[in-house]
Design an enzyme around this catalytic site. Structure first.
Site, short mmCIF file in Angstrom:
data_model
loop_
_atom_site.label_atom_id
_atom_site.label_comp_id
_atom_site.label_asym_id
_atom_site.label_seq_id
_atom_site.Cartn_x
_atom_site.Cartn_y
_atom_site.Cartn_z
N TYR A 33 0.70 -1.14 -0.12
CA TYR A 33 0.20 0.06 0.08
C TYR A 33 0.56 1.53 -0.16
O TYR A 33 2.19 1.29 -0.06
CB TYR A 33 -0.58 0.31 0.61
CG TYR A 33 -0.24 0.33 2.06
CD1 TYR A 33 0.47 -0.60 3.29
CD2 TYR A 33 -0.60 1.63 2.93
CE1 TYR A 33 1.16 -0.16 4.72
CE2 TYR A 33 -0.10 2.03 4.61
CZ TYR A 33 0.92 1.02 4.67
OH TYR A 33 1.87 1.53 6.64
N HIS A 102 -1.40 -21.51 -0.31
CA HIS A 102 0.26 -20.33 -0.13
C HIS A 102 1.04 -19.84 -1.23
O HIS A 102 0.74 -18.84 -1.40
CB HIS A 102 1.25 -20.95 0.70
CG HIS A 102 0.34 -20.68 2.55
ND1 HIS A 102 -0.35 -21.08 2.30
CD2 HIS A 102 1.12 -20.13 3.34
CE1 HIS A 102 -1.09 -21.55 3.87
NE2 HIS A 102 -0.27 -20.10 4.19
N GLU A 182 11.66 2.18 14.49
CA GLU A 182 10.81 3.10 13.92
C GLU A 182 10.15 3.70 14.56
O GLU A 182 9.51 2.60 15.24
CB GLU A 182 10.70 3.29 12.29
CG GLU A 182 10.17 1.84 12.25
CD GLU A 182 10.11 2.32 10.25
OE1 GLU A 182 9.44 3.04 10.06
OE2 GLU A 182 9.92 0.89 10.39
N LEU A 207 11.59 1.66 6.97
CA LEU A 207 10.42 1.65 5.76
C LEU A 207 11.14 2.79 5.71
O LEU A 207 11.22 3.70 6.19
CB LEU A 207 9.24 1.66 6.22
CG LEU A 207 8.73 2.27 4.93
CD1 LEU A 207 8.14 1.10 4.19
CD2 LEU A 207 6.77 2.93 5.45
N1 PDD Z 1 2.73 5.09 7.66
N2 PDD Z 1 7.60 3.99 9.19
C1 PDD Z 1 5.71 2.78 8.85
C2 PDD Z 1 6.01 1.75 9.67
C3 PDD Z 1 5.02 3.17 8.24
O1 PDD Z 1 4.20 2.90 8.29
C4 PDD Z 1 5.12 4.92 7.90
C5 PDD Z 1 3.92 5.48 7.39
C6 PDD Z 1 6.53 5.39 7.78
C7 PDD Z 1 6.80 7.26 7.44
O2 PDD Z 1 6.85 7.51 5.35
P1 PDD Z 1 6.01 7.76 5.02
O3 PDD Z 1 6.74 9.28 5.12
O4 PDD Z 1 5.81 7.98 3.69
O5 PDD Z 1 4.90 8.06 4.85
C8 PDD Z 1 7.60 5.09 8.05
C9 PDD Z 1 1.79 5.41 7.05
C10 PDD Z 1 1.18 6.87 7.30
C11 PDD Z 1 -0.02 4.54 7.07
O6 PDD Z 1 0.94 3.40 7.81
O7 PDD Z 1 -1.33 5.16 7.45
#
Ligand code: PDD
Length: 286
Positions: A33, A102, A182, A207
């Site tokens: 996603y 699977h 994170e 991520l």
């Molecule tokens: N989440 N780390 C994780 C585990 C995340 O799920 C997200 C983003 C980020 C930040 O990535 P970005 O700056 O590209 O949004 C880091 C989104 C917003 C969500 O799951 O809703």
């Protein structure tokens, strides 16, 4: 106007939007996603999000269901038909619908593509950023490929719930190395006594946030040194400032870690400046 979702090429009323029971996204989280922030009716950091979506699909050995131009067209149409000025658009791609087994299906099948849009409150976001948020630390129980943005978010969901139940806004996950990886849905940052901006280096443990990349660029434009390395919870508690970044939160100051105030318990000047820079750059370049 009723809210519309995009499902497999069709714009359908939100209440009637659904996927098949044997969709592999539902059965196996065999799916990825992206989340796009929308300000002033336009997506922020659009190219970066499409590039990561394509990379995530590649890492799962899935094809690209449509061209980037076609994706971008649907993103704009979602913003338009749902009249989003300030909000979020979610895009999910699954391997598709096939009898549950699977391994990948022997014959290629059509992928499922879903988009949903929602309005959010710019005022609430601004008020929250003016106050700052608390985070709760907990063990990082996720798998070994956190660099892929899959919808397999069970560990993230449980961590976020534990954080919220304790009154914190976000969970900060701590890896086997004893250092913060994170947030449950954001990247984690601190500013040390010398004013260096510190965030964990990219690896399979986190991520690669699209907001993270933009904030690194904006920080360097302000002559702030950016150091990509892991940090401990103790180091974070003693930091001058802390914050998180994501498409949903932009730059959100962290003012407490496990109840210990950070930076005097108030949003710091650097986090606040970077938030303003990010929002200003978004509307200027969109
Ligand atoms: N989440 N780390 C994780 C585990 C995340 O799920 C997200 C983003 C980020 C930040 O990535 P970005 O700056 O590209 O949004 C880091 C989104 C917003 C969500 O799951 O809703």
């Amino acid at each position: 106007m009723s809210r519309l979702a995009f499902v497999d090429g069709q714009y359908v009323p939100f209440a009637q939007a659904g996927v098949h029971v044997e969709d592999r996204g539902l059965q196996f989280a065999d799916s990825i996603y992206e989340v796009f922030a929308i300000t002033d009716g336009k997506p922020l950091d659009e190219a970066g999000h499409w590039a990561r979506l394509e990379r995530s699909l590649g890492e799962l050995s899935q094809g690209i269901p449509m061209s980037r131009a076609a994706f971008a067209g649907h993103l704009r149409r979602m913003i338009h038909v749902n009249r989003i000025r300030y909000g979020l658009v979610y895009v999910q791609v699954t391997r598709g619908v096939v009898r549950r087994d699977h391994p990948f299906p022997a014959e290629p099948i059509a992928q499922t593509v879903i988009m949903t849009a929602r309005q959010t409150s710019a005022v609430k976001a601004r008020d929250l950023a003016a106050k700052g948020v608390g985070v709760k630390t907990m063990p990082d129980l996720r798998w070994g490929r956190c660099d892929i943005k899959t919808t397999g978010l069970t560990a993230n969901v449980l961590a976020k719930q534990e954080a919220r139940a304790s009154g914190a806004y976000e969970a900060w996950l701590v890896g086997a190395d004893g250092k913060v990886t994170e947030g449950a849905s954001s990247n984690a940052w601190i500013i040390d006594a010398a004013g260096n901006l510190i965030t964990r280096d990219l690896s399979n443990a986190i991520l690669p946030g699209i907001t993270r990349t933009s904030i690194m660029r904006l920080a360097r434009e302000r002559q702030i040194a950016v150091v990509e390395r892991a940090f401990t919870v103790d180091e974070a508690k003693a930091a001058k400032e802390a914050f998180i970044t994501s498409a949903g939160a932009f730059v959100m100051p962290v003012v407490a870690i496990d109840g210990t105030p950070v930076g005097g318990g108030k949003p710091g000047p650097v986090a606040s400046a970077l938030r303003a820079d990010y929002l200003a750059a978004g509307t200027a370049t969109a």
